[in-house]
Design a protein around this motif. Structure first.
Motif, short mmCIF file in Angstrom:
data_model
loop_
_atom_site.label_atom_id
_atom_site.label_comp_id
_atom_site.label_asym_id
_atom_site.label_seq_id
_atom_site.Cartn_x
_atom_site.Cartn_y
_atom_site.Cartn_z
N ASP A 130 0.42 0.10 13.81
CA ASP A 130 -0.05 -1.25 14.13
C ASP A 130 0.81 -2.17 13.14
N LYS A 131 1.32 -3.21 13.90
CA LYS A 131 2.10 -4.16 12.96
C LYS A 131 1.19 -5.12 12.09
N ASP A 132 -0.05 -5.25 12.77
CA ASP A 132 -1.01 -6.25 11.91
C ASP A 132 -1.34 -5.54 10.75
N ASP A 133 -1.41 -4.21 10.58
CA ASP A 133 -1.72 -3.57 9.24
C ASP A 133 -0.55 -3.67 8.32
N LEU A 134 0.89 -3.70 8.94
CA LEU A 134 2.03 -4.00 8.01
C LEU A 134 2.01 -5.30 7.42
N GLN A 135 1.57 -6.29 8.33
CA GLN A 135 1.32 -7.80 7.82
C GLN A 135 0.26 -7.91 6.71
N ALA A 136 -0.62 -7.20 7.07
CA ALA A 136 -1.72 -7.24 6.08
C ALA A 136 -1.36 -6.67 4.41
N VAL A 137 -0.48 -5.48 4.56
CA VAL A 137 0.11 -4.96 3.38
C VAL A 137 1.04 -5.96 2.73
N ILE A 138 1.87 -6.56 3.52
CA ILE A 138 2.62 -7.83 3.02
C ILE A 138 1.91 -8.74 2.28
N GLN A 139 0.84 -9.34 3.00
CA GLN A 139 0.04 -10.25 2.40
C GLN A 139 -0.63 -9.86 1.16
N ARG A 140 -1.12 -8.52 1.02
CA ARG A 140 -1.61 -7.99 -0.45
C ARG A 140 -0.76 -7.89 -1.35
N LEU A 141 0.49 -7.40 -0.93
CA LEU A 141 1.61 -7.32 -2.13
C LEU A 141 2.03 -8.56 -2.59
N LYS A 142 2.16 -9.66 -1.75
CA LYS A 142 2.21 -11.02 -2.36
C LYS A 142 1.23 -11.39 -3.25
N GLN A 143 0.05 -10.95 -3.22
CA GLN A 143 -1.06 -11.31 -4.04
C GLN A 143 -1.03 -10.71 -5.40
N GLU A 144 -0.48 -9.50 -5.53
CA GLU A 144 -0.44 -8.76 -6.68
C GLU A 144 0.75 -9.28 -7.56
N ASP A 145 0.29 -9.32 -8.89
CA ASP A 145 1.23 -10.08 -9.82
C ASP A 145 1.90 -8.85 -10.30
N LEU A 146 3.13 -8.26 -9.97
CA LEU A 146 3.98 -7.23 -10.47
C LEU A 146 5.13 -7.73 -11.46
N PRO A 147 5.50 -7.18 -12.14
CA PRO A 147 6.85 -7.69 -13.03
C PRO A 147 7.98 -7.72 -12.39
N VAL A 148 8.01 -7.62 -11.05
CA VAL A 148 9.37 -7.55 -10.25
C VAL A 148 9.23 -8.53 -9.23
N ALA A 149 10.19 -9.15 -8.73
CA ALA A 149 10.30 -10.00 -7.56
C ALA A 149 10.36 -9.07 -6.49
N LEU A 150 9.35 -9.21 -5.37
CA LEU A 150 9.43 -8.33 -4.16
C LEU A 150 10.05 -9.12 -3.09
N GLN A 151 10.79 -8.57 -2.19
CA GLN A 151 11.24 -9.04 -0.87
C GLN A 151 10.84 -7.76 0.07
N PHE A 152 10.60 -8.43 1.29
CA PHE A 152 10.31 -7.31 2.41
C PHE A 152 11.43 -7.59 3.56
N ASN A 153 12.18 -6.41 3.75
CA ASN A 153 13.16 -6.33 4.80
C ASN A 153 13.26 -5.10 5.61
N ASN A 154 14.09 -5.12 6.72
CA ASN A 154 14.03 -3.88 7.84
C ASN A 154 12.89 -3.98 8.09
N TYR A 155 12.18 -4.82 8.61
CA TYR A 155 10.81 -4.90 9.38
C TYR A 155 11.19 -4.52 10.73
N ARG A 156 10.71 -3.40 11.20
CA ARG A 156 10.94 -2.92 12.75
C ARG A 156 9.65 -2.70 13.25
#
Length: 163
Positions: free
Chosen positions: A137-163
């Protein structure tokens, strides 16, 4: 039967935007009254920025300039790994700033563990210095992206190759 969708979580930056930010920083150093006569140099190497200036005070001013110009060009400040300030010849100071690229194994494990714990229908697999996230489900993937954006990790994250 539904096909699975996926995307990659990577840590990267636009090198041309970094070159532009450094060029703007150098121009402002040459025009600012407090930095004009300091003979400050900012050099971009393959994976390091070297700043050479006359004091730690001007080094802090150059840091502020570089961070401001980078932020205006949508570069994350998490790509900069500031090294120690060294003494250079003629009572000058030098500092190397390493450029962080790629996700380390520890952070990749942390990301995949977070996804596995919070999203039961989503799979995460570590592939080199990236994490592939897939689900039906693509909605689950969107939820994962939103959750990872909230997480304060020591690296800058990008999301690519969305298929």
């Amino acid at each position: 039967m539904a096909a699975t969708s996926s995307f990659d979580v990577v840590s990267d930056f636009d090198r041309q935007e970094l070159v532009n930010a450094i060029d703007q920083t150098i121009r402002e150093i040459k025009s600012r009254f407090d930095l004009k006569d300091t003979k400050t140099t900012v050099e971009l190497g393959e994976d390091v920025i070297t700043i050479n200036t006359d004091s730690e005070f001007t080094l802090d001013a150059v840091h502020t300039l570089l961070q401001t110009k980078s932020a205006k060009r949508n570069l994350s400040l998490k790509i900069f790994d500031y090294g120690t300030v060294e003494s250079a010849s003629g009572s000058r100071v030098r500092q190397e700033i390493k450029l962080k690229k790629g996700i380390s194994k520890e952070i990749a494990k942390q990301i995949s563990l977070l996804i596995r714990d919070e999203f039961k229908k989503v799979q995460a697999s570590i592939q080199g210095d990236a994490v592939r996230v897939s689900a039906k489900d693509k909605d689950d993937l969107q939820a994962v992206i939103q959750r990872l954006k909230q997480e304060d990790l020591p690296v800058a994250l990008q999301f690519n190759n969305y298929r």
